[in-house]
Design a protein around this motif. Structure first.
Motif, short mmCIF file in Angstrom:
data_model
loop_
_atom_site.label_atom_id
_atom_site.label_comp_id
_atom_site.label_asym_id
_atom_site.label_seq_id
_atom_site.Cartn_x
_atom_site.Cartn_y
_atom_site.Cartn_z
N ALA A 162 -15.03 3.13 2.69
CA ALA A 162 -13.86 2.58 2.16
C ALA A 162 -14.13 2.41 0.52
N GLY A 163 -13.04 2.58 -0.09
CA GLY A 163 -13.02 2.54 -1.31
C GLY A 163 -13.70 3.79 -2.28
N SER A 164 -14.12 4.79 -1.38
CA SER A 164 -14.49 5.87 -2.12
C SER A 164 -13.57 6.64 -2.79
N VAL A 165 -12.40 7.02 -2.43
CA VAL A 165 -11.40 7.81 -2.97
C VAL A 165 -11.05 7.07 -4.26
N ALA A 166 -10.91 5.94 -4.35
CA ALA A 166 -10.66 5.04 -5.44
C ALA A 166 -11.75 5.30 -6.56
N LYS A 167 -12.97 5.26 -6.04
CA LYS A 167 -14.26 5.55 -7.09
C LYS A 167 -14.04 7.10 -7.48
N PHE A 168 -13.65 8.07 -6.63
CA PHE A 168 -13.52 9.39 -7.17
C PHE A 168 -12.47 9.33 -8.05
N ALA A 169 -11.15 8.72 -7.93
CA ALA A 169 -10.27 9.00 -8.68
C ALA A 169 -10.45 8.46 -10.16
N SER A 170 -11.19 7.42 -10.02
CA SER A 170 -11.71 6.84 -11.36
C SER A 170 -12.32 7.73 -12.46
N PRO B 280 -4.35 13.85 -10.56
CA PRO B 280 -4.00 12.88 -9.67
C PRO B 280 -4.88 13.02 -8.20
N VAL B 281 -5.22 12.11 -7.61
CA VAL B 281 -6.02 12.03 -6.46
C VAL B 281 -5.03 11.24 -5.31
N LEU B 282 -5.08 12.04 -4.15
CA LEU B 282 -4.32 11.23 -2.92
C LEU B 282 -5.35 10.95 -1.94
N ASN B 283 -5.32 9.86 -1.45
CA ASN B 283 -6.15 9.12 -0.46
C ASN B 283 -5.82 9.75 0.88
N GLY B 284 -6.55 10.65 1.51
CA GLY B 284 -6.46 11.26 2.77
C GLY B 284 -7.04 10.51 3.71
N GLY B 285 -7.60 9.17 3.52
CA GLY B 285 -8.06 8.31 4.36
C GLY B 285 -9.65 8.14 3.95
N ASP B 286 -9.81 6.72 3.54
CA ASP B 286 -11.08 6.25 3.23
C ASP B 286 -11.51 5.41 4.19
N GLY B 287 -12.52 5.68 5.07
CA GLY B 287 -13.14 4.73 5.87
C GLY B 287 -12.01 3.98 6.76
N SER B 288 -12.33 2.99 7.06
CA SER B 288 -11.33 2.05 7.83
C SER B 288 -10.43 1.50 7.03
N ASN B 289 -10.43 1.84 5.71
CA ASN B 289 -9.40 1.08 4.70
C ASN B 289 -7.97 1.55 4.86
N GLU B 290 -7.69 2.78 4.33
CA GLU B 290 -6.29 3.09 4.00
C GLU B 290 -5.96 4.47 4.53
N HIS B 291 -4.76 4.84 4.89
CA HIS B 291 -4.37 6.33 4.85
C HIS B 291 -2.81 6.20 4.63
N PRO B 292 -2.64 5.98 3.39
CA PRO B 292 -1.19 5.99 2.83
C PRO B 292 -0.35 7.03 3.24
N SER B 293 -0.54 8.14 3.13
CA SER B 293 0.46 9.34 3.43
C SER B 293 0.79 9.34 5.11
N GLN B 294 -0.27 8.80 5.81
CA GLN B 294 0.07 8.81 7.17
C GLN B 294 1.00 7.48 7.47
N ALA B 295 0.99 6.51 6.87
CA ALA B 295 1.82 5.38 6.97
C ALA B 295 3.37 5.70 6.24
N LEU B 296 3.41 6.61 5.37
CA LEU B 296 4.51 7.05 5.05
C LEU B 296 5.39 7.97 6.05
N LEU B 297 4.58 8.61 6.43
CA LEU B 297 5.14 9.87 7.43
C LEU B 297 5.51 8.90 8.78
N ASP B 298 4.55 7.83 9.04
CA ASP B 298 4.91 7.13 10.29
C ASP B 298 6.34 6.37 9.94
#
Ligand code: CP
Length: 346
Positions: A111-119, A124-142
């Motif tokens: 969790a938080g790794s993609v934000a760390k990478f993006a910093s 631009p960086v898109l989060n494809g899933g960071d641990g149990s934290n988030e999966h924003p593109s999945q939420a949008l497609l859902d």
């Protein structure tokens, strides 16, 4: 949201008007996904597709979405085949890879790794899933799928009734979807899980603060009556200390056609972010549901392609240029039409 050049790290970056922009851009991608038209608008652009944790559909659909817009994809798959295994930091990895790419998608188990990478990324960086934290593109497609499925039933997203079922503690898709639903009005959410795998309290609170009615329960049968959507999820074995611990919960909430017929309203939509665990000891969505026209799981994956194409077009600021870069399709297109919601299937 100011899309051009934005990182997409959390679904909480989105307001309702941003979601509407993504969805209406996704609608425009249908002919390209159907291969009735070709656009080369991203010709010359490179996607760095960095998946440091297992994936089938997110990785391939991000890559295919970029290809369908004319861009090229470079991939790194698995922690063991990257230099992260030699102790390189996420920030150094980002500094290097962003020199090779125009946009990066990344999945990582922490969790938080993609934000760390993006910093440390220059693109631009898109989060494809960071641990149990988030999966924003999945939420949008859902949510895009929910919108389409409800539209086919003459309804909108406001006033939705949804049951989320399974491992709600570790499931990043239900975390992101709950955040997204907090932007809408008068939602009734039934959260069905073992107590040990309950939805994190801060997300329950977020839904309540949004004015939604939230019910927490361990009973599947009582929860799937009187809802529009049953959103099933997998026990996230990879987040447990060992397989035996996951086995304690696997198979607890099975949905099959007999249970659906007995307990669900007719036309209740069945969703799942996939992969569904089809092993006998889990079998959370039985294959006898595959003939049920309300099973939307493969429409979700089709919609994911459109939503991810839309995200690339918005972030790389080419939505006004799609048609300008169209080309005729030179090959014979014999593919079946893409899967449509219930009422459009006739
Ligand atoms: N829904 C989803 O994230 O699937 P993958 O793990 O196969 O990418």
């Amino acid at each position: 949201m100011d899309f051009p050049g934005a990182h997409i790290l959390s679904i909480q970056q989105f307001q309702r008007e941003d979601i509407e922009r993504v969805f209406r851009t996704a609608d425009r991608m249908e002919p390209y996904a159907q291969r009735t038209k070709l656009t080369r608008v991203l010709e010359g652009a490179i996607l760095g597709n960095m998946f440091f944790e297992a994936s089938t559909r997110t990785r391939i659909s991000f890559g295919s979405a970029f290809n369908l817009l004319g861009g090229e994809v470079r991939e790194s798959v698995g922690m063991d085949s990257s230099s992260l295994i030699k102790g390189e930091s996420l920030e150094d990895t980002a500094r290097v890879l962003s020199g090779f790419s125009d946009v990066i998608c990344m999945r990582h188990p922490e969790a938080g790794s993609v934000a760390k990478f993006a910093s440390a990324s220059r693109v631009p960086v898109l989060n494809g899933g960071d641990g149990s934290n988030e999966h924003p593109s999945q939420a949008l497609l859902d949510l895009y799928t929910i919108e389409k499925e409800l539209l086919a039933r003459g309804r909108g997203i406001d006033d939705l009734r949804i049951a989320m079922v399974g491992d709600l503690k570790h499931g990043r898709t239900v975390h992101s979807l709950s955040k997204l639903l907090s932007l809408f009005r008068n939602i009734r959410v039934v959260l069905v899980s073992p107590t040990e795998l309950a939805m994190p309290e801060e997300l329950v609170e977020l839904l309540k603060v949004a004015g939604h009615q939230v019910t927490v329960t361990e009973s599947l049968e009582a929860s799937i009556a009187d809802v529009d959507i049953v959103y099933s999820t997998r026990i996230q074995e990879e987040r447990f200390s060992d397989r035996a611990e996951a086995d304690l919960y696997r198979g607890r909430f099975r949905l099959n056609q007999a249970i659906y017929t007995k307990h669900c309203d007719p036309n209740t939509v069945i969703m799942h972010p996939l992969p569904r665990d089809s092993r006998a000891e889990a079998n959370e969505l039985d294959s006898d549901l595959d003939a049920n026209p309300n099973l939307a799981i493969f429409r979700q994956t089709d919609n994911g392609l459109l939503v991810r194409m839309a995200l690339f077009a918005l972030i790389l600021d080419v939505t006004q240029l799609l048609e300008k870069y169209e080309q005729p399709i030179p090959w014979h297109n014999s593919r079946d039409p893409r899967l449509k919601p219930l009422d459009d299937q006739a």
